[in-house]
Enzyme design. Structure first.
Site, PDB file in Angstrom:
ATOM      1  N   TYR A 192       9.305   1.506  -6.664  1.00 28.21           N
ATOM      2  CA  TYR A 192       7.985   0.870  -6.751  1.00 28.21           C
ATOM      3  C   TYR A 192       7.029   1.861  -7.416  1.00 28.21           C
ATOM      4  CZ  TYR A 192       3.475  -1.113  -5.901  1.00 28.21           C
ATOM      5  OH  TYR A 192       2.217  -1.606  -6.115  1.00 28.21           O
ATOM      6  N   TYR A 236      -1.162  -9.307  -2.296  1.00 31.92           N
ATOM      7  CA  TYR A 236       0.037 -10.155  -2.252  1.00 31.92           C
ATOM      8  C   TYR A 236      -0.165 -11.365  -1.330  1.00 31.92           C
ATOM      9  CZ  TYR A 236       1.521  -5.582  -3.841  1.00 31.92           C
ATOM     10  OH  TYR A 236       1.584  -4.388  -4.491  1.00 31.92           O
ATOM     11  N   LYS A 295      -3.031   8.119  -3.983  1.00 27.18           N
ATOM     12  CA  LYS A 295      -3.085   7.819  -2.543  1.00 27.18           C
ATOM     13  C   LYS A 295      -3.788   8.892  -1.706  1.00 27.18           C
ATOM     14  CE  LYS A 295      -0.111   3.991  -2.179  1.00 27.18           C
ATOM     15  NZ  LYS A 295       1.092   3.603  -2.886  1.00 27.18           N
ATOM     16  N   ASP A 337       7.137  10.256  -9.672  1.00 24.63           N
ATOM     17  CA  ASP A 337       6.029   9.506  -9.081  1.00 24.63           C
ATOM     18  C   ASP A 337       5.882   9.977  -7.633  1.00 24.63           C
ATOM     19  OD1 ASP A 337       4.360   7.717  -7.840  1.00 24.63           O
ATOM     20  OD2 ASP A 337       5.247   5.930  -8.757  1.00 24.63           O
TER      21      ASP A 337
HETATM   22  C1  LIG Z   1       1.114   2.896  -4.206  1.00 19.73           C
HETATM   23  C2  LIG Z   1       2.005   3.423  -5.254  1.00 19.73           C
HETATM   24  C3  LIG Z   1       1.701   3.270  -6.623  1.00 19.73           C
HETATM   25  C4  LIG Z   1       0.496   2.486  -7.094  1.00 19.73           C
HETATM   26  O1  LIG Z   1      -0.708   3.051  -6.701  1.00 19.73           O
HETATM   27  P1  LIG Z   1      -2.054   2.141  -6.668  1.00 19.73           P
HETATM   28  O2  LIG Z   1      -3.115   3.121  -6.345  1.00 19.73           O
HETATM   29  O3  LIG Z   1      -1.818   1.104  -5.609  1.00 19.73           O
HETATM   30  O4  LIG Z   1      -2.179   1.539  -8.023  1.00 19.73           O
HETATM   31  C5  LIG Z   1       2.560   3.831  -7.544  1.00 19.73           C
HETATM   32  N1  LIG Z   1       3.660   4.499  -7.162  1.00 19.73           N
HETATM   33  C6  LIG Z   1       3.977   4.677  -5.863  1.00 19.73           C
HETATM   34  C7  LIG Z   1       5.188   5.460  -5.502  1.00 19.73           C
HETATM   35  C8  LIG Z   1       3.176   4.130  -4.866  1.00 19.73           C
HETATM   36  O5  LIG Z   1       3.511   4.265  -3.570  1.00 19.73           O
END
Ligand SMILES: *Cc1c(COP(=O)(O)O)cnc(C)c1O
Length: 442
Positions: A162, A34, A292, A263
């Site tokens: 997000y 960003y 992550k 997610d």
């Molecule tokens: C970081 C994140 C993503 C995206 O993951 P990347 O490995 O950066 O593509 C998707 N959903 C959530 C909740 C996140 O925190």
């Protein structure tokens, strides 16, 4: 290659003397997240990392309050994780996953199915969180089509979310913060409900629930799934909501024939005090994304888990297969370190550490409430957030934290931390001091 770059292509160097040229090239030509080019400010060169500390080229050490964006939960250069990568390297770094398989992938899939909430037995490996979300969206659309609902291709989600930066994932991010307007012709239009009301302890707001029910009913014949981050909205605003909202979404999905996609890319692997945040709600998903912390911050790896029913339907559907297959799918190095990282979580010791960090953050950050411009302070698990009533001056806040020996990366109006689980009480005191310094300077 032109200009200064030509002298920089030799052997990598840790000597800080070499950094002047590298840093100039970085600032001019290398994009950071960003950001623009040339970058408005140089990035800090890191030459090593050990435990919870980043080692800078100039010799300074900073405690990483961000655990490299939720990932490095066990700290840097953990002996078990280092060994896992080394041992796997002796076997093979990578092989294609089409038609071939290997032990690290199979074992990690079994481990994930075992750790995951009930029913999530089927595992798709991919290379990043965003891609895991893309795969989840495709799974839902393919599932609905296989069930005779080919018109069900939209998602119901909440504002403030997000889910990643690729186009499909971006489309379920908050429409304003996700800058949908900038990509209006490329981003599919999904159905957005209001954010879940703030507060882990807030319970279920009947008005919010009724609005969700109305949206689901109005769009029943075009919705495939509900997609949300359970309990914690991360990069969309570091907000916490009641597990009751997640439980309600589970019921809503069941009533309307929608799949529930959770997610857990940020929340998974213990960050909120539960292995997965949906455990606070006592519900499971039809599709769940993890990433992550999956590899303890070593390599980019993510996975999309789903139920046997979802997988069976997709297999019996028109395509006869799930239509996705990344080149580096189930990369053996990444799976091996993922296996080692999840093994470190298996004995449950992380729970005591996350609870200890939660107590430390609650006690330490409560002082921030008295600082001018602080609108809210909130803590859940190993996540601490100070929300200001104005945009943070990121340069000033970061500089103040660095001066206090702490690495922070504030955004919008938020100064926040999610330390490694291995952060000691003493180190946590320093992290808290860094946050207070950043807030004061912001
Ligand atoms: C970081 C994140 C993503 C995206 O993951 P990347 O490995 O950066 O593509 C998707 N959903 C959530 C909740 C996140 O925190």
């Amino acid at each position: 290659m032109t200009g200064s770059g030509a002298q920089l292509t030799g052997t990598p160097s840790n000597r800080s003397g070499a950094w002047a040229g590298l840093q100039a090239f970085d600032t001019e030509h290398v994009w950071h997240p960003y950001d623009r080019l040339p970058a408005p400010a140089p990035a800090l060169p890191v030459v090593g990392a050990q435990g919870v500390r980043l080692h800078l080229a100039d010799g300074r050490q900073l405690i990483d309050g961000m655990s490299s964006w939720w990932c490095a939960v066990h700290g840097y250069r953990h002996p078990a994780l280092d060994a896992a990568v080394r041992e796997q390297l002796e076997q093979m770094a990578h092989v294609m996953f089409g038609g071939l398989t290997h032990e690290p992938a199979v074992r990690l899939a079994a481990r994930l199915a075992e750790l995951a909430p009930e029913g999530l037995s089927e595992v798709f490996f991919c290379d990043s969180g965003s891609v895991a979300v893309e795969v989840a969206l495709k799974m839902c659309v393919q599932y609905q089509a296989a069930c005779g609902h080919g018109h069900r291709q939209r998602m119901l989600t909440v504002r403030g979310g997000y889910h990643g930066d690729t186009l499909g994932a971006m489309a379920v991010c908050d429409p304003d913060d996700g800058m949908h307007a900038l990509f209006a012709g490329m981003v599919p239009r999904h159905v957005f409900a209001a954010r879940p009301p703030d507060g882990f302890g807030a319970g279920l707001d009947p008005d919010w629930a009724a609005a969700l029910e109305a949206l689901a009913a109005d769009h029943a014949d075009e919705l495939a799934a509900v997609v949300v981050e359970p309990v914690v909205q991360g990069a969309g605003g570091m907000r916490f909501h009641s597990p009751a909202c997640v439980a309600y979404l589970r019921e809503l999905c069941d009533r309307h024939g929608l799949l529930l996609v959770l997610d857990e890319i940020a929340t998974g692997f213990g960050r909120t005090g539960a292995m997965f945040a949906c455990e606070h709600a006592g519900v499971s998903a039809d599709v769940m994304c993890v990433g992550k912390a999956l590899t303890g911050g070593y390599l980019s790896l993510a996975a999309t888990l789903c139920s046997a029913d979802v997988a069976a339907a997709i297999g019996a559907g028109e395509g006869g297969a799930l239509m996705h297959g990344p080149t580096y799918m189930a990369n053996p190095l990444a799976c091996a370190v993922g296996l080692a990282s999840t093994a470190l979580l298996a004995d449950g010791a992380w729970m005591g550490d996350v609870a200890r960090i939660e107590r430390g953050l609650r006690a330490g950050l409560s002082d921030a409430r008295e600082l001018p411009g602080v609108a809210d302070v909130r803590v859940l698990g190993a996540i601490g957030v100070v929300e200001l009533d104005r945009r943070v001056d990121v340069a000033a806040a970061t500089a103040a934290a660095v001066a206090a020996g702490v690495w922070l990366r504030p955004f919008r109006n938020l100064v926040y931390v999610m330390p490694a689980y291995v952060t000691s009480d003493e180190e946590l005191d320093q992290v808290v001091a860094g946050v207070l310094a950043a807030v004061t300077a912001a």
